[in-house]
Scaffold this motif. Structure first.
Motif, mmCIF file in Angstrom:
data_model
loop_
_atom_site.group_PDB
_atom_site.id
_atom_site.type_symbol
_atom_site.label_atom_id
_atom_site.label_comp_id
_atom_site.label_asym_id
_atom_site.label_seq_id
_atom_site.Cartn_x
_atom_site.Cartn_y
_atom_site.Cartn_z
ATOM 1 N N GLU A 8 39.496 51.668 55.056
ATOM 2 C CA GLU A 8 40.682 51.963 54.261
ATOM 3 C C GLU A 8 40.877 50.863 53.212
ATOM 4 N N ARG A 9 41.090 51.306 51.964
ATOM 5 C CA ARG A 9 41.139 50.390 50.839
ATOM 6 C C ARG A 9 42.279 50.777 49.905
ATOM 7 N N VAL A 10 42.685 49.824 49.080
ATOM 8 C CA VAL A 10 43.658 50.057 48.018
ATOM 9 C C VAL A 10 42.985 49.683 46.710
ATOM 10 N N TRP A 11 43.154 50.547 45.704
ATOM 11 C CA TRP A 11 42.434 50.393 44.436
ATOM 12 C C TRP A 11 43.439 50.344 43.301
ATOM 13 N N PHE A 12 43.372 49.296 42.487
ATOM 14 C CA PHE A 12 44.236 49.132 41.322
ATOM 15 C C PHE A 12 43.509 49.607 40.076
ATOM 16 N N LEU A 13 44.200 50.434 39.275
ATOM 17 C CA LEU A 13 43.666 50.873 37.996
ATOM 18 C C LEU A 13 44.647 50.514 36.894
#
Length: 443
Positions: A239-244
């Protein structure tokens, strides 16, 4: 955004009929000042999931229109059997499972975007749908479906987020569908046209999206996007969090962080000009739960701090199944210029009452959030203590009373309400009880 993981919260999103609409002064032909002012009268409105009536299935959204004093008595119920709304309410639909809002057609009235991720379309089971319900001087009226791309046609509308991601003055829409995030650029029309549509994916990286949060992180004025998801690393899901980062071209890939988050919100908790990303982790440590704040900088998020019910100054104790961080929402509740953060703990047991729940309000300040500036909002602000109310399973911090302080909407299986913002946090004085509450607040 909140990921719904508890069976106790499954009764959601249904109601009946549409109340008569009364005309208000027309808004100017420019983007609405408030992304949740559906009738252009200058007052913010509330939208959330409601309850089914005896003779209705498929999901209903409840809208409470704002007044000069806050949420008023005018209520509207919107479902797929409402005049002008595409589709038909069916037993396993979830119309209103996800909600967002923005003035998508730039006519001065905010529009409501409604996700129905289990909608059947023809022979496609659980294809999902997203419907824009259009704002007007008389309120929300009529709807247009957003066309999914071929790769999005599975649980399309699982989550939604809006913002001006490319800084061109037209609100854009991000949608989760088919395990991917899709960016629809504005502007939008009632005939169904939109700007270009692109898939946001980590190509070749085994990325799966399930949640979204939008806000301004790096201080350049454009809206940024945070995607909650899973990434396959060494053939294992992580499980990951991705910033764009928002950019003139749409969204640009930024930092990722390995963290299992079920909810997210963005606010400038230390007032340094950069939005910080609050990540609720309700399933951490056997469901004890925790909160991670990924700090904003000019280059995007960098560095983090973790809070839980063992942090100094935070009331309560860490117990399995509490789900601390099940819901989070950011806003300036005390009007001091620092964003504050509401954190829901819907399965907190209190004095023998199982899953009574409650909410922690962390106040921002120099250095960011601090447990020493936190306060506990118990379920008993609604009345007698009760079990299985899941108080705090959905939250919304927004200034609906126009006094410069964000007011706190709190969802519960029992009475749901809005507490007024006040110096020091919130106050129960003048609280608003919300009718027909059975789902989640619009982001």
């Amino acid at each position: 955004m909140t990921r719904r993981t508890a069976a106790a919260l499954a009764a959601t999103l249904l109601a009946t009929g549409v109340t008569p609409l009364f005309l208000t002064a027309p808004a100017s032909a420019a983007v609405a000042k408030h992304y949740d002012d559906f009738n252009g009268d200058g007052h913010r409105d509330l939208a959330y999931g409601g309850y089914n009536d005896v003779d209705r299935t498929g999901g209903t959204v409840t809208v409470v229109y704002g007044t000069a004093d806050g949420p008023g008595t005018r209520t509207q119920f919107i479902h797929q059997d409402s005049a002008g709304i595409p589709g038909t309410g069916e037993e396993d639909d979830q119309f209103g499972d996800s909600l967002a809002s923005a003035d998508l057609n730039k006519d001065g009235y905010a529009d409501l975007i409604v996700g129905n991720p289990t909608e059947h379309v023809g022979s496609q089971q659980y294809r999902g749908s997203v419907t824009i319900v259009w704002g007007s001087a008389s309120g929300l009226s009529g709807g247009t479906d957003v066309a999914p791309k071929s790769g999005a046609q599975s649980h399309f509308g699982s989550d939604l987020a809006t913002g001006d991601f490319n800084g061109d003055g037209s609100p854009d829409l991000a949608v989760v569908g088919g395990g991917e995030t899709w960016l629809y650029r504005g502007s939008f029309s009632k005939s169904g046209t939109t700007g270009s549509v692109s898939k946001i994916d980590k190509e070749g990286a085994g990325w799966y999206s399930y949640g979204l949060a939008a806000g301004k992180v790096n201080g350049d004025g454009k809206t940024d996007l945070v995607i909650l998801g899973e990434q396959f690393i060494d053939n294992q899901p992580v499980e990951r969090v991705w910033f764009l980062k928002g950019s003139s071209g749409g969204l640009t890939s930024g930092a990722s962080k390995t963290v299992a988050a079920g909810s997210a919100a963005i606010g400038d908790f230390d007032k340094d000009g950069y939005g910080d990303i609050a990540l609720g982790r309700p399933d951490a440590n056997d469901g004890i739960g925790s909160l991670t704040v990924w700090r904003g900088t000019s280059a995007g998020p960098s560095g983090s701090h973790t809070y839980n019910q063992a942090s100094s100054g935070v009331s309560g104790s860490r117990e399995k199944g509490d789900n601390f961080g099940y819901a989070v929402s950011a806003g300036d509740a005390d009007g001091d210029g620092y964003a504050d953060l509401a954190v829901g703990v819907p399965h907190e047991d209190v004095s023998g009452n199982e899953d009574q729940g409650g909410v922690h309000l962390f106040r921002g300040g120099s250095g960011g959030l601090s447990g020493l500036r936190s306060s506990w909002i118990p379920q008993t602000v609604t009345g007698p203590a009760d079990a299985y109310t899941s108080f705090g399973y959905t939250l919304r911090l927004r200034d609906v009373t126009k006094d410069g302080k964000a007011d706190l909407g709190i969802g519960a299986a029992g009475t749901s309400l809005v507490l007024r913002g006040a110096s020091g946090g919130t106050t129960t004085t003048g609280a608003f009880v919300l009718p027909e509450f059975g789902g989640s607040f619009a982001d």
